[in-house]
Write an enzyme that holds these catalytic residues in place. Sequence first.
Site, PDB file in Angstrom:
ATOM      1  N   VAL A 152      -0.281  40.784  -4.053  1.00  0.00           N
ATOM      2  CA  VAL A 152       0.610  40.274  -4.890  1.00  0.00           C
ATOM      3  C   VAL A 152      -0.098  39.013  -5.602  1.00  0.00           C
ATOM      4  O   VAL A 152      -0.413  38.786  -6.863  1.00  0.00           O
ATOM      5  CB  VAL A 152       2.104  39.752  -4.556  1.00  0.00           C
ATOM      6  CG1 VAL A 152       2.793  38.837  -5.497  1.00  0.00           C
ATOM      7  CG2 VAL A 152       2.865  41.191  -4.246  1.00  0.00           C
ATOM      8  N   TYR A 153      -0.592  38.212  -4.704  1.00  0.00           N
ATOM      9  CA  TYR A 153      -1.492  37.007  -5.064  1.00  0.00           C
ATOM     10  C   TYR A 153      -2.740  37.413  -5.949  1.00  0.00           C
ATOM     11  O   TYR A 153      -2.899  36.823  -7.068  1.00  0.00           O
ATOM     12  CB  TYR A 153      -2.009  36.350  -3.736  1.00  0.00           C
ATOM     13  CG  TYR A 153      -2.693  35.066  -4.175  1.00  0.00           C
ATOM     14  CD1 TYR A 153      -2.238  33.870  -4.671  1.00  0.00           C
ATOM     15  CD2 TYR A 153      -4.218  35.090  -3.884  1.00  0.00           C
ATOM     16  CE1 TYR A 153      -3.001  32.984  -5.136  1.00  0.00           C
ATOM     17  CE2 TYR A 153      -4.865  33.872  -4.246  1.00  0.00           C
ATOM     18  CZ  TYR A 153      -4.473  32.895  -4.983  1.00  0.00           C
ATOM     19  OH  TYR A 153      -5.171  31.632  -5.030  1.00  0.00           O
ATOM     20  N   VAL A 154      -3.475  38.561  -5.512  1.00  0.00           N
ATOM     21  CA  VAL A 154      -4.296  38.872  -6.211  1.00  0.00           C
ATOM     22  C   VAL A 154      -4.080  39.507  -7.812  1.00  0.00           C
ATOM     23  O   VAL A 154      -4.656  39.286  -8.610  1.00  0.00           O
ATOM     24  CB  VAL A 154      -5.142  40.346  -5.514  1.00  0.00           C
ATOM     25  CG1 VAL A 154      -6.162  41.080  -6.356  1.00  0.00           C
ATOM     26  CG2 VAL A 154      -5.692  39.887  -4.450  1.00  0.00           C
TER      27      VAL A 154
END
Length: 249
Positions: A152-154
């Site tokens: 999700v961060y990526v």
Amino acid sequence: MNQPVVLITGALTGIGRATAIAFAREGNRVVISGRREEAGQALAAELRTLGAEAEFLRADVRFEAEVRSVVEQTVERFGRIDVAVNNAGTEGQSALIVEQSSANYEDTFAVNVLGVLLSIKHEMRAMLAQGSGSIINLSSVAGQVGVAGASVYVASKHAVEGLTKSAALEGAAAGVRVNAVAPGPVATEMLDRFVGGSEEGKAGFIATIPARRAATPEEIAQTIVFLASDKARYLTGQSIAVDGGYTAQ
């Protein structure tokens, strides 16, 4: 007064704080923004001791009215915005993709993507009106490669890279530059949280960096200062990896 006016979101800790100090030391007029009033006023006072004009404006980048207000107050106070650094961000919750939640997606994208979009929207309006400006978004090496356990961060940082390129195309002819800085691991509290507070995990991550160390916040700040300067006036639509060689592998 002809010193550049710099607006920094997420300015109270880590890279944002180091960036505010770096711009203040160069004599810029600095507006810092964040969610914590007491910490923000304390940092503004610290910047003034360095000889800079400095103001703190409280805002949460997830909410458009607050972003718009910060930009409008900055222009009202100083007459313009020459540089905007969109640093506010979150690492979200690390987990394998099969364990990710919609709540983590919504929370992470609200800050990392919507917050950057809203910031660019209102900063660019001000800069287009004055015919110049430099916007610098904080991406990450996670915006250029995949990272297992951080999908999700990526994804959010890949979105920042896309926003940067698209905004750069929209602003270029009018003299507004838009770039991104993509740090590798930086010695901040966010890095500690990202590796789950584990010194072993942090050491393992840093061992994958050719330079064999994390960056300091000040090193990232100096890259941001360069991108904002006239020395980079033909540079737009780019993401500069400051990662100790990580993405060169």
